[in-house]
Scaffold this active site. Structure first.
Site, short mmCIF file in Angstrom:
data_model
loop_
_atom_site.label_atom_id
_atom_site.label_comp_id
_atom_site.label_asym_id
_atom_site.label_seq_id
_atom_site.Cartn_x
_atom_site.Cartn_y
_atom_site.Cartn_z
CG ASN A 18 25.13 55.14 -106.08
OD1 ASN A 18 24.26 54.44 -106.56
ND2 ASN A 18 24.90 55.97 -105.07
CG HIS A 54 30.57 63.06 -103.24
ND1 HIS A 54 30.55 62.38 -102.05
CD2 HIS A 54 29.46 62.68 -103.90
CE1 HIS A 54 29.47 61.61 -102.00
NE2 HIS A 54 28.79 61.78 -103.12
CB SER A 107 20.48 57.35 -102.27
OG SER A 107 21.86 57.41 -102.16
CB THR A 117 32.42 53.93 -101.15
OG1 THR A 117 31.46 54.94 -100.88
CG2 THR A 117 33.36 53.76 -99.98
CG HIS A 130 23.67 62.41 -102.43
ND1 HIS A 130 24.94 61.92 -102.57
CD2 HIS A 130 23.82 63.61 -101.80
CE1 HIS A 130 25.81 62.77 -102.06
NE2 HIS A 130 25.15 63.79 -101.59
CB CYS A 185 23.59 49.99 -100.59
SG CYS A 185 23.91 51.57 -99.79
CB CYS A 229 31.37 50.18 -101.22
SG CYS A 229 29.66 49.94 -101.50
CD GLU A 289 32.47 57.97 -99.85
OE1 GLU A 289 31.31 57.72 -100.23
OE2 GLU A 289 33.44 57.25 -100.11
CB SER A 325 23.01 59.94 -106.39
OG SER A 325 23.45 58.62 -106.40
S1 SF4 Z 1 29.72 52.87 -99.03
FE1 SF4 Z 1 27.92 53.98 -99.77
S2 SF4 Z 1 27.12 52.71 -101.44
FE2 SF4 Z 1 28.52 51.41 -100.23
S3 SF4 Z 1 27.22 50.31 -98.74
FE3 SF4 Z 1 28.00 52.19 -97.78
S4 SF4 Z 1 26.42 53.76 -98.13
FE4 SF4 Z 1 26.06 52.08 -99.57
#
Ligand code: SF4
Length: 398
Positions: free
Chosen positions: A319, A185, A379, A250, A96, A66, A288, A187, A317
């Site tokens: 996502n 996690h 990732s 996100t 990740h 991304c 996101c 984040e 990961s």
């Molecule tokens: S929040 Fe995470 S998945 Fe979304 S654009 Fe940013 S790095 Fe990528």
């Protein structure tokens, strides 16, 4: 110093960088060689489909790196160029993905060790350079590194910063942040550190327990037993669930985050009535775009006739795991792998089913014509997707 004041002072420090070093052109060649793929680029321009003999590969129409990850990795490469001889650390993975982290190791970038889930900063010294990853770092880690005199290169994705701003707004208005995420996690740990009072819910089922409590169902003891390690210190469900705002990690399943938001809006409406709703519930918009696009593309892909799916991405990961959940929820034979080497030797695959350890499946590819869906997490570089496709082609020709 409160978190907002600390962030402001950090942003003015000459030992803090969150914009890169203007070396994009210098690192572009290395990034291209390490991560991009001509094969995948040609699939993108040819309807995301490739046919070889009995095999058809169908790529999701949004997958892989991304924008936020590309930016973080490029900043890490720029950091090495800008500081050719300084010690450079990352807390504790840039993203990740094992192959990306391995590339950085070969560039003599070190990783802060983690013991029992706790990062060990004991070897980091003043003057060292420390890169914060795309999913951010806790405010306490930033304070420690700042006090130690480190140069901080902050690659936190702006989407993640947006969530931090949201929970800071909750804090300022004395709302509790209900964070849809995985409590351990990185984040979510970082987001919690910027929140005031918070409670982390993993999924809609946990959110429902919280909603029930707000509506007077369930005991305080069982509530606290369930959420003791998922809330801010001193959390009191009777006091702290009166005014709530929702935020999310996100990379969670977008539809579930939306359902959780609607659930709390309904709950507060029921508990306090429409005239009082704004005093008890804060709307949110912290999903996101990239996560949303990849999940939407996955929903479109699993509607097609597929014999099986391969979902590529780090096992930690979030996502990627949600992409796998989408395939599994549709009853598709789906294999989550982190590296191309998980396929073979022979007609076998070592993969990680949802919620359990890796296991071996043999035979992997069925006989006859096969249509394989492929996607990858945010990732995962295209180069890894290419290597997986090449292995599938080889196997189908055996
Ligand atoms: S929040 Fe995470 S998945 Fe979304 S654009 Fe940013 S790095 Fe990528």
């Amino acid at each position: 110093m409160d978190t907002r004041a600390f962030k402001r002072s950090l942003h003015h420090s000459d030992r803090y960088n969150r914009r890169g070093f203007g070396l994009g052109d210098e690192v572009a060649g290395s990034l291209q060689t390490a991560y991009q793929s001509d094969l995948v680029a040609s699939l993108r321009t040819n309807g995301y489909e490739l046919r070889r003999g009995r095999l058809t590969v169908r790529l999701a129409e949004a997958f892989g790196f991304c924008w936020g990850v590309e930016r973080a990795v490029a900043m890490a490469y720029e950091t090495r160029r800008h500081y050719p001889s300084e010690r450079i650390w990352i807390t504790n993975e840039i993203i990740h993905n094992p192959s990306v982290n391995d590339h950085l190791r070969t560039m003599n970038v070190q990783f802060i060790p983690v013991e029992g889930g706790v990062k060990d900063f004991s070897e980091v010294e003043g003057g060292d350079v420390v890169i914060l990853p795309a999913f951010g770092a806790t405010v306490q880690e930033m304070q420690l590194l700042n006090e130690r005199g480190c140069h901080i290169v902050d690659t936190t994705c702006p989407w993640v910063s947006k969530v931090w701003n949201t929970v800071e707004k909750h804090k300022k208005q004395a709302f509790t942040s209900i964070i849809h995420g995985k409590v351990k996690h990185e984040e979510t740990l970082a987001t919690s550190s910027f929140a005031g009072t918070y409670l982390v819910v993993l999924d809609l089922a946990e959110a429902q327990l919280v909603s029930d409590y707000i509506l007077g169902k369930g005991s305080r003891e069982s509530f606290m037993a369930r959420f003791a390690s998922a809330c801010s210190p001193g959390f009191d469900p009777d006091r702290d669930l009166v005014r709530v705002g929702v935020a999310n990690q996100t990379t969670m399943l977008k539809s579930e985050t939306e359902d959780i938001g609607k659930l709390f809006e309904r709950t507060m409406l029921q508990r306090y009535g429409p005239a009082e709703l704004n005093d008890h519930f804060l709307a949110f918009n912290t999903i996101c775009d990239a996560t949303q696009e990849r999940q939407d593309a996955m929903f479109a892909l699993v509607d097609e006739p597929l014999d099986l799916m391969v979902v590529i991405g780090g096992y930690n990961s979030s996502n990627t795991t949600h992409l796998q959940e989408i395939a599994v929820s549709r009853g598709i034979r789906s294999f989550h792998i982190d590296t191309p080497e998980r396929i073979g030797p022979g007609n076998r695959i070592t993969h990680k089913p949802l919620g359990s350890d890796r296991e071996l499946e043999e035979p992997f590819l069925p006989a006859g014509t096969i249509r394989v869906g492929i996607t990858s997490g945010a990732s995962t570089p295209d180069r890894i997707v290419e290597a997986v496709i090449e292995r599938l082609i080889e196997l189908s020709e055996d």
